[in-house]
Write a protein that holds these residues in place. Sequence first.
Motif, PDB file in Angstrom:
ATOM      1  N   LEU A  61       0.801  -1.219   0.000  1.00  0.00           N
ATOM      2  CA  LEU A  61       0.000   0.000   0.000  1.00  0.00           C
ATOM      3  C   LEU A  61       0.838   1.275   0.000  1.00  0.00           C
ATOM      4  O   LEU A  61       0.282   2.367  -0.172  1.00  0.00           O
ATOM      5  CB  LEU A  61      -0.964  -0.006   1.197  1.00  0.00           C
ATOM      6  CG  LEU A  61      -2.123  -1.002   1.090  1.00  0.00           C
ATOM      7  CD1 LEU A  61      -2.843  -1.122   2.427  1.00  0.00           C
ATOM      8  CD2 LEU A  61      -3.099  -0.596  -0.006  1.00  0.00           C
ATOM      9  N   LYS A  62       2.131   1.164   0.172  1.00  0.00           N
ATOM     10  CA  LYS A  62       2.989   2.352   0.021  1.00  0.00           C
ATOM     11  C   LYS A  62       2.997   2.831  -1.425  1.00  0.00           C
ATOM     12  O   LYS A  62       3.293   3.977  -1.703  1.00  0.00           O
ATOM     13  CB  LYS A  62       4.424   2.056   0.473  1.00  0.00           C
ATOM     14  CG  LYS A  62       4.586   1.745   1.944  1.00  0.00           C
ATOM     15  CD  LYS A  62       6.030   1.818   2.382  1.00  0.00           C
ATOM     16  CE  LYS A  62       6.964   0.859   1.657  1.00  0.00           C
ATOM     17  NZ  LYS A  62       6.650  -0.557   1.911  1.00  0.00           N
ATOM     18  N   ASN A  63       2.680   1.928  -2.340  1.00  0.00           N
ATOM     19  CA  ASN A  63       2.625   2.255  -3.761  1.00  0.00           C
ATOM     20  C   ASN A  63       1.223   2.772  -4.077  1.00  0.00           C
ATOM     21  O   ASN A  63       0.250   2.015  -4.069  1.00  0.00           O
ATOM     22  CB  ASN A  63       2.941   1.013  -4.591  1.00  0.00           C
ATOM     23  CG  ASN A  63       3.001   1.292  -6.081  1.00  0.00           C
ATOM     24  OD1 ASN A  63       2.111   1.926  -6.639  1.00  0.00           O
ATOM     25  ND2 ASN A  63       4.039   0.792  -6.727  1.00  0.00           N
ATOM     26  N   SER A  64       1.100   4.068  -4.331  1.00  0.00           N
ATOM     27  CA  SER A  64      -0.216   4.679  -4.501  1.00  0.00           C
ATOM     28  C   SER A  64      -0.955   4.126  -5.718  1.00  0.00           C
ATOM     29  O   SER A  64      -2.178   3.974  -5.689  1.00  0.00           O
ATOM     30  CB  SER A  64      -0.093   6.206  -4.618  1.00  0.00           C
ATOM     31  OG  SER A  64       0.733   6.553  -5.712  1.00  0.00           O
ATOM     32  N   ALA A  67      -2.278   0.696  -4.731  1.00  0.00           N
ATOM     33  CA  ALA A  67      -3.356   0.873  -3.748  1.00  0.00           C
ATOM     34  C   ALA A  67      -4.648   1.292  -4.433  1.00  0.00           C
ATOM     35  O   ALA A  67      -5.722   0.739  -4.166  1.00  0.00           O
ATOM     36  CB  ALA A  67      -2.941   1.910  -2.701  1.00  0.00           C
ATOM     37  N   GLU A  68      -4.547   2.253  -5.344  1.00  0.00           N
ATOM     38  CA  GLU A  68      -5.739   2.734  -6.049  1.00  0.00           C
ATOM     39  C   GLU A  68      -6.350   1.632  -6.905  1.00  0.00           C
ATOM     40  O   GLU A  68      -7.570   1.457  -6.963  1.00  0.00           O
ATOM     41  CB  GLU A  68      -5.350   3.947  -6.910  1.00  0.00           C
ATOM     42  CG  GLU A  68      -6.532   4.734  -7.452  1.00  0.00           C
ATOM     43  CD  GLU A  68      -6.911   4.294  -8.848  1.00  0.00           C
ATOM     44  OE1 GLU A  68      -8.056   4.526  -9.237  1.00  0.00           O
ATOM     45  OE2 GLU A  68      -6.055   3.702  -9.539  1.00  0.00           O
ATOM     46  N   CYS A 105       2.430   6.416   4.749  1.00  0.00           N
ATOM     47  CA  CYS A 105       2.115   6.362   3.318  1.00  0.00           C
ATOM     48  C   CYS A 105       1.002   5.352   3.032  1.00  0.00           C
ATOM     49  O   CYS A 105       0.105   5.622   2.223  1.00  0.00           O
ATOM     50  CB  CYS A 105       3.356   6.015   2.502  1.00  0.00           C
ATOM     51  SG  CYS A 105       4.583   7.336   2.432  1.00  0.00           S
ATOM     52  N   VAL A 108      -2.310   7.022   4.091  1.00  0.00           N
ATOM     53  CA  VAL A 108      -2.736   8.094   3.178  1.00  0.00           C
ATOM     54  C   VAL A 108      -3.234   7.513   1.861  1.00  0.00           C
ATOM     55  O   VAL A 108      -4.284   7.918   1.333  1.00  0.00           O
ATOM     56  CB  VAL A 108      -1.587   9.098   2.956  1.00  0.00           C
ATOM     57  CG1 VAL A 108      -1.920  10.050   1.816  1.00  0.00           C
ATOM     58  CG2 VAL A 108      -1.308   9.881   4.233  1.00  0.00           C
ATOM     59  N   ASN A 109      -2.518   6.539   1.318  1.00  0.00           N
ATOM     60  CA  ASN A 109      -2.938   5.935   0.050  1.00  0.00           C
ATOM     61  C   ASN A 109      -4.271   5.213   0.192  1.00  0.00           C
ATOM     62  O   ASN A 109      -5.099   5.235  -0.732  1.00  0.00           O
ATOM     63  CB  ASN A 109      -1.865   4.985  -0.464  1.00  0.00           C
ATOM     64  CG  ASN A 109      -0.623   5.715  -0.962  1.00  0.00           C
ATOM     65  OD1 ASN A 109      -0.681   6.899  -1.266  1.00  0.00           O
ATOM     66  ND2 ASN A 109       0.495   5.012  -1.011  1.00  0.00           N
ATOM     67  N   THR A 110      -4.485   4.567   1.332  1.00  0.00           N
ATOM     68  CA  THR A 110      -5.758   3.891   1.574  1.00  0.00           C
ATOM     69  C   THR A 110      -6.899   4.904   1.647  1.00  0.00           C
ATOM     70  O   THR A 110      -7.958   4.724   1.027  1.00  0.00           O
ATOM     71  CB  THR A 110      -5.684   3.072   2.879  1.00  0.00           C
ATOM     72  OG1 THR A 110      -4.679   2.059   2.742  1.00  0.00           O
ATOM     73  CG2 THR A 110      -7.017   2.404   3.189  1.00  0.00           C
ATOM     74  N   MET A 112      -6.998   7.897   0.375  1.00  0.00           N
ATOM     75  CA  MET A 112      -7.197   8.511  -0.935  1.00  0.00           C
ATOM     76  C   MET A 112      -8.009   7.594  -1.855  1.00  0.00           C
ATOM     77  O   MET A 112      -8.909   8.055  -2.582  1.00  0.00           O
ATOM     78  CB  MET A 112      -5.856   8.867  -1.563  1.00  0.00           C
ATOM     79  CG  MET A 112      -5.146  10.021  -0.877  1.00  0.00           C
ATOM     80  SD  MET A 112      -3.558  10.457  -1.631  1.00  0.00           S
ATOM     81  CE  MET A 112      -4.110  11.221  -3.163  1.00  0.00           C
ATOM     82  N   ALA A 113      -7.702   6.306  -1.810  1.00  0.00           N
ATOM     83  CA  ALA A 113      -8.466   5.354  -2.631  1.00  0.00           C
ATOM     84  C   ALA A 113      -9.909   5.264  -2.156  1.00  0.00           C
ATOM     85  O   ALA A 113     -10.845   5.194  -2.969  1.00  0.00           O
ATOM     86  CB  ALA A 113      -7.793   3.988  -2.586  1.00  0.00           C
TER      87      ALA A 113
END
Length: 344
Positions: A61-64, A67-68, A105, A108-110, A112-113
């Motif tokens: 999930l560090k990879n946006s 994750a998206e 990270c 935040v990515n979670t 945002m998704a």
Amino acid sequence: MKNRIIITGGCGYIGSHTVIALIEHDFEVIIIDDLSNSNEQVLERIKKITGVKPKLLNIDLKNSFLAENAFRYNKDIDAVIHFAAHKAVSESVQKPLMYYQNNLCALVNTLMAMEKYNINNFIFSSSATVYGNPKTLPIKESNETQRPFSPYGNTKKMAEEIIDDVVKANPNLRAISLRYFNPIGAHQSGMIGELPNGIPNNLMPYITQTAIGKRDKLMVFGNDYPTKDGTPIRDYIHVVDLAEAHVLALNRIFSKEKDHNLEIFNLGTGEGYSVLEVIEAFQKVTKQKLNYEITERRDGDVPKLYANVDKANDILGWRAKMGLEDMISHSWQWEEYYHLEKKN
């Protein structure tokens, strides 16, 4: 239709027990886990216990972008429970940047998704470390949070602040932060429990691995704390009790009842035990003699942490059902099961 729940870090210790609890309460579960501190074999154990093998997305999930995509291709998600984080206090002191990058990270990515795909129910796996060295005990949710003694604890404090900002900006988002005290124990079946990579950072797996012969000696970090026997006091909670609290938190979110868009609950027993008391209790319950040695204090530890859990009792209707002896016996049952499995 079953409610569909994404559980990040669902192959980990607390995550996997929560997956079992959710399946048993008729939720559909999708796990997102990078398997950095867990093992895919846990899925087969979950299936043996529940009859259901949950879907796993092996994603960092560090990879946006990844994750998206995970959220894009898994539709009709009703809620997210976010466990995915590094969690070792002492390791975080040695590798602070790794902890800030991973824990913040991924969060935040979670979020945002979730925002992009209009998912508005969120439960966060937090920690009593956000209270720092508390001025009063037992600790209530109204206690002021302080700068924790470790980067791990600070990531939890910062994460709660991020979530608070996000719910203020998005009034449709509802969040519950569950502040755990010290989860130990294992599933009553003996087939699933805590399985850290490398030398354990938490007390109970260090104890059981020493008793089974995997570790030569248990190290007790400091006996000069201002406590009854000089060792740190913690509020230990059975992981199965903890998992049930997540089910009740989901029920509260889905009921639309709320005091605030971000609600916070302590999860513990309200009772504190020192490290030496846990060692003595383990020897008594299991009849195993432990080889242990007192050594220097460990960075990031505080003398005493135990909870006031009235709020979780009153609002969630949750109470810890199992005591220290249950936590110990189930931990030992799991260690023996895993040791026998490895031998065969």
